[in-house]
Design an enzyme around this catalytic site. Structure first.
Site, PDB file in Angstrom:
ATOM      1  N   TYR A 143       2.397  -5.472 -17.116  1.00  0.00           N
ATOM      2  CA  TYR A 143       3.797  -5.151 -17.341  1.00  0.00           C
ATOM      3  C   TYR A 143       4.264  -5.559 -18.731  1.00  0.00           C
ATOM      4  O   TYR A 143       5.273  -5.055 -19.230  1.00  0.00           O
ATOM      5  CB  TYR A 143       4.678  -5.827 -16.291  1.00  0.00           C
ATOM      6  CG  TYR A 143       4.496  -5.297 -14.878  1.00  0.00           C
ATOM      7  CD1 TYR A 143       3.672  -4.214 -14.627  1.00  0.00           C
ATOM      8  CD2 TYR A 143       5.127  -5.896 -13.806  1.00  0.00           C
ATOM      9  CE1 TYR A 143       3.490  -3.740 -13.331  1.00  0.00           C
ATOM     10  CE2 TYR A 143       4.959  -5.424 -12.505  1.00  0.00           C
ATOM     11  CZ  TYR A 143       4.133  -4.350 -12.287  1.00  0.00           C
ATOM     12  OH  TYR A 143       3.959  -3.890 -11.005  1.00  0.00           O
ATOM     13  N   LYS A 192      -9.206  -9.029  -9.036  1.00  0.00           N
ATOM     14  CA  LYS A 192     -10.195  -7.943  -8.960  1.00  0.00           C
ATOM     15  C   LYS A 192     -11.330  -8.275  -9.917  1.00  0.00           C
ATOM     16  O   LYS A 192     -11.680  -7.503 -10.820  1.00  0.00           O
ATOM     17  CB  LYS A 192      -9.566  -6.596  -9.295  1.00  0.00           C
ATOM     18  CG  LYS A 192      -8.807  -5.974  -8.146  1.00  0.00           C
ATOM     19  CD  LYS A 192      -9.712  -5.539  -6.995  1.00  0.00           C
ATOM     20  CE  LYS A 192     -10.529  -4.328  -7.358  1.00  0.00           C
ATOM     21  NZ  LYS A 192     -11.359  -3.854  -6.188  1.00  0.00           N
ATOM     22  N   ASP A 224      -7.672  -5.536  -2.996  1.00  0.00           N
ATOM     23  CA  ASP A 224      -7.697  -4.492  -1.975  1.00  0.00           C
ATOM     24  C   ASP A 224      -7.984  -5.079  -0.599  1.00  0.00           C
ATOM     25  O   ASP A 224      -7.365  -4.690   0.402  1.00  0.00           O
ATOM     26  CB  ASP A 224      -8.703  -3.397  -2.335  1.00  0.00           C
ATOM     27  CG  ASP A 224     -10.045  -3.947  -2.818  1.00  0.00           C
ATOM     28  OD1 ASP A 224     -10.177  -5.174  -2.974  1.00  0.00           O
ATOM     29  OD2 ASP A 224     -10.954  -3.132  -3.053  1.00  0.00           O
ATOM     30  N   ASP A 248       3.334  -7.991  -7.379  1.00  0.00           N
ATOM     31  CA  ASP A 248       4.413  -7.034  -7.137  1.00  0.00           C
ATOM     32  C   ASP A 248       4.125  -6.226  -5.880  1.00  0.00           C
ATOM     33  O   ASP A 248       4.994  -6.024  -5.021  1.00  0.00           O
ATOM     34  CB  ASP A 248       4.537  -6.115  -8.352  1.00  0.00           C
ATOM     35  CG  ASP A 248       5.819  -5.301  -8.356  1.00  0.00           C
ATOM     36  OD1 ASP A 248       6.634  -5.449  -7.419  1.00  0.00           O
ATOM     37  OD2 ASP A 248       6.015  -4.516  -9.294  1.00  0.00           O
ATOM     38  N   ASP A 252       5.665  -7.125  -1.678  1.00  0.00           N
ATOM     39  CA  ASP A 252       6.430  -6.121  -0.936  1.00  0.00           C
ATOM     40  C   ASP A 252       5.772  -5.805   0.402  1.00  0.00           C
ATOM     41  O   ASP A 252       6.456  -5.584   1.408  1.00  0.00           O
ATOM     42  CB  ASP A 252       6.570  -4.841  -1.758  1.00  0.00           C
ATOM     43  CG  ASP A 252       7.726  -4.897  -2.742  1.00  0.00           C
ATOM     44  OD1 ASP A 252       8.439  -5.925  -2.747  1.00  0.00           O
ATOM     45  OD2 ASP A 252       7.927  -3.936  -3.492  1.00  0.00           O
TER      46      ASP A 252
END
Length: 361
Positions: A143, A192, A224, A248, A252
């Site tokens: 970001y 990852k 994942d 992020d 959620d």
């Protein structure tokens, strides 16, 4: 009497409604515990664009820097969707985080027992409850990395760069380890590392920091797999440490499995002495703005975090959390957490739900 200055940034959509509820609860806390709260209401987001031409006016930044803590509602709405990326309301969030040096985002995901039926997961899966603390790095990663567009071999292409320094990983890791030490002494780091070099540095650095916390058990999981396991066995998670982008997404997901994103608070923290920023994890929800149906509990729980983490008022924070629990135990609901079997008189609007919490205080 202790006196505190709170910068209030209502923002857009339902932001003003839920921040008004939080202010009302703080006013009750002030009366009960003998404190004084001074509120400075400030512009940011879409409303600031309309008033000043920019999503984060310098005056807002200066006032937030002088405050003891910042309470944020929500920003954004469809009327600003066509603006360039650096002029959109959401830039106010990134700007505030950067100006205040807020690198650690804490997002607790708790399934309250009275709301177990609101979780989309099977009752057998949530029978042991959900109590997860997600620690998300907030000022690095994709970001904030270099981004742009360019001509490539197949025409126009866009790029976003994931960059992390060892220093950035070390400081967020220490935040997560400190939290884990005060909970179940278990920390899961999500990355990852099988495909990303930035994740390999992340994992190496977290392992290095873990040596400072021999009493905390450290595990690693690919992002994942973590997203699948959150659905399969959420009760197995306690403190999760993640990068900006993975955090992020996963926070959620964790919010949704607790039944409603309208129930979950968050805190964004920097170095000691820096004002923390507290906000509900839901968005501006412009489709329900002004209808007195928004759930104020996430914002009210956010001020409980504020009382504890920024103001050092632990008893007051516990009182707010207990008041929310009692309100739910008595059967009161907003529309987002109501079940078909709930009596209509127990399904309340924003203002009435806030009044019930205040009555429990």
């Amino acid at each position: 009497m202790s006196s505190f200055r709170i910068a209030v940034v209502p923002g857009d959509g339902i932001g003003p409604e839920v921040t008004n509820s939080a202010r009302a609860v703080l006013a009750k806390i002030a009366t009960r515990f003998g404190h004084s709260f001074q509120f400075d209401e400030l512009l940011a987001g879409g409303i600031a664009i309309d008033a000043t031409g920019q999503p984060l006016p310098p005056a807002t930044v200066k006032a937030c820097q002088k405050a003891d803590a910042v309470l944020l509602g929500a920003v954004g709405g469809p009327q600003w969707d066509n603006l360039p990326g650096d002029q959109r309301p959401e830039r106010a969030l990134l700007g505030l985080r950067g100006e205040l040096g807020l690198y650690a985002n804490l997002r607790p995901a708790v399934l309250y027992k009275p709301l177990a039926g609101a979780s989309p997961l099977h009752p057998d899966i949530v029978s042991n409850g959900i109590d997860i603390m997600i620690v998300r790095e907030l000022t690095g990663g994709m970001y904030f990395g270099e981004k742009g567009r360019r001509d490539g071999p197949n025409g126009l292409e866009a790029f976003d760069t994931e960059v992390y320094s060892a220093f950035e990983v070390e400081r967020i890791a220490r935040t997560a380890f400190d939290l884990a030490r005060g909970r179940k002494k278990r920390l899961l780091s999500v990355d990852k590392a099988n495909v990303l070099e930035s994740s390999r540095l992340w994992r190496e650095t977290v392992i290095k920091v873990a040596a400072e916390y021999p009493d905390v058990e450290l595990e690693h999981m690919y992002a994942d797999n973590a997203s699948m396991q959150l659905i399969r066995q959420p009760a197995a998670f306690d403190v999760m440490l993640t990068s900006n982008m993975f955090g992020d997404i996963l926070s959620d997901e964790a919010a949704m499995i607790t039944g409603s994103i309208g129930m979950l608070p968050s805190a964004s923290l920097g170095e000691p002495g820096t004002p923390g920023l507290y906000e509900p994890v839901h968005g501006s929800a412009p489709d329900i703005a002004g209808r007195d149906i928004a759930n104020p509990l996430a914002t009210i729980l956010s001020i409980a975090l504020m009382l504890r983490l920024s103001l050092g008022l632990n008893a007051e924070a516990a009182a707010v959390e207990q008041a929310v629990n009692l309100t739910l135990d008595k059967g009161y609901r907003t529309v987002d957490i109501a079940q078909a079997s709930d009596a209509p008189e127990f399904v309340l609007g924003t203002v009435a739900m806030c009044e019930q919490v205040i009555s429990q205080l």
